[in-house]
Scaffold this motif. Structure first.
Motif, PDB file in Angstrom:
ATOM      1  N   ALA A   1       0.831  -1.200   0.000  1.00  0.00           N
ATOM      2  CA  ALA A   1       0.000   0.000   0.000  1.00  0.00           C
ATOM      3  C   ALA A   1       0.868   1.255   0.000  1.00  0.00           C
ATOM      4  N   GLU A   2       1.964   1.226   0.745  1.00  0.00           N
ATOM      5  CA  GLU A   2       2.900   2.357   0.811  1.00  0.00           C
ATOM      6  C   GLU A   2       4.308   1.808   0.949  1.00  0.00           C
ATOM      7  N   VAL A   3       5.271   2.517   0.383  1.00  0.00           N
ATOM      8  CA  VAL A   3       6.675   2.130   0.488  1.00  0.00           C
ATOM      9  C   VAL A   3       7.404   3.220   1.255  1.00  0.00           C
ATOM     10  N   GLU A   4       8.083   2.820   2.318  1.00  0.00           N
ATOM     11  CA  GLU A   4       8.905   3.731   3.096  1.00  0.00           C
ATOM     12  C   GLU A   4      10.356   3.297   2.946  1.00  0.00           C
ATOM     13  N   GLU A   5      11.255   3.964   3.660  1.00  0.00           N
ATOM     14  CA  GLU A   5      12.677   3.677   3.479  1.00  0.00           C
ATOM     15  C   GLU A   5      13.032   2.240   3.856  1.00  0.00           C
TER      16      GLU A   5
END
Length: 106
Positions: free
Chosen positions: A72-76
């Motif tokens: 759903a979301e990509v973070e570091e």
């Protein structure tokens, strides 16, 4: 192969054997380990790293614990994983693999 290795030993009437010939079996074992164990493992780790670096929203993934979902979301260092029932969870990227990829690693 065994016959060849046994022939490398000192024969009757010979002096000191060639030191390279005495290390040849050890060198062969190291080469075999490299090509059949170490090299494939390094290749698999490189593919996993590449997969994790190229994650984007909508990709289907599986955690090493067996949870399937979509990104759903990509973070570091983490992603938000959305499962079938629309629940979301934060998962470390190192715990992800492509679906079906765990079965081939055994």
């Amino acid at each position: 192969m065994i016959h060849f290795i046994l022939m490398m030993g000192p024969q009757d009437g010979q002096g000191n054997p060639n030191p390279i010939m005495s290390f040849l079996p050890l060198i062969l074992i190291v080469v075999i380990f490299y090509f059949f164990m170490i090299r494939p493992q390094m290749k698999r780790a490189k593919e996993q790293r590449k997969f994790r670096e190229n994650l984007k929203k909508g990709d289907e993934v599986m955690t090493i614990g067996g949870i399937y979902g979509k990104v759903a979301e990509v973070e570091e260092k983490t992603i938000i994983l959305e499962t079938v029932d629309k629940s979301r969870m934060r998962v470390d990227k190192s715990a992800l693999t492509a679906p079906g990829q765990l079965d081939t690693q055994r």
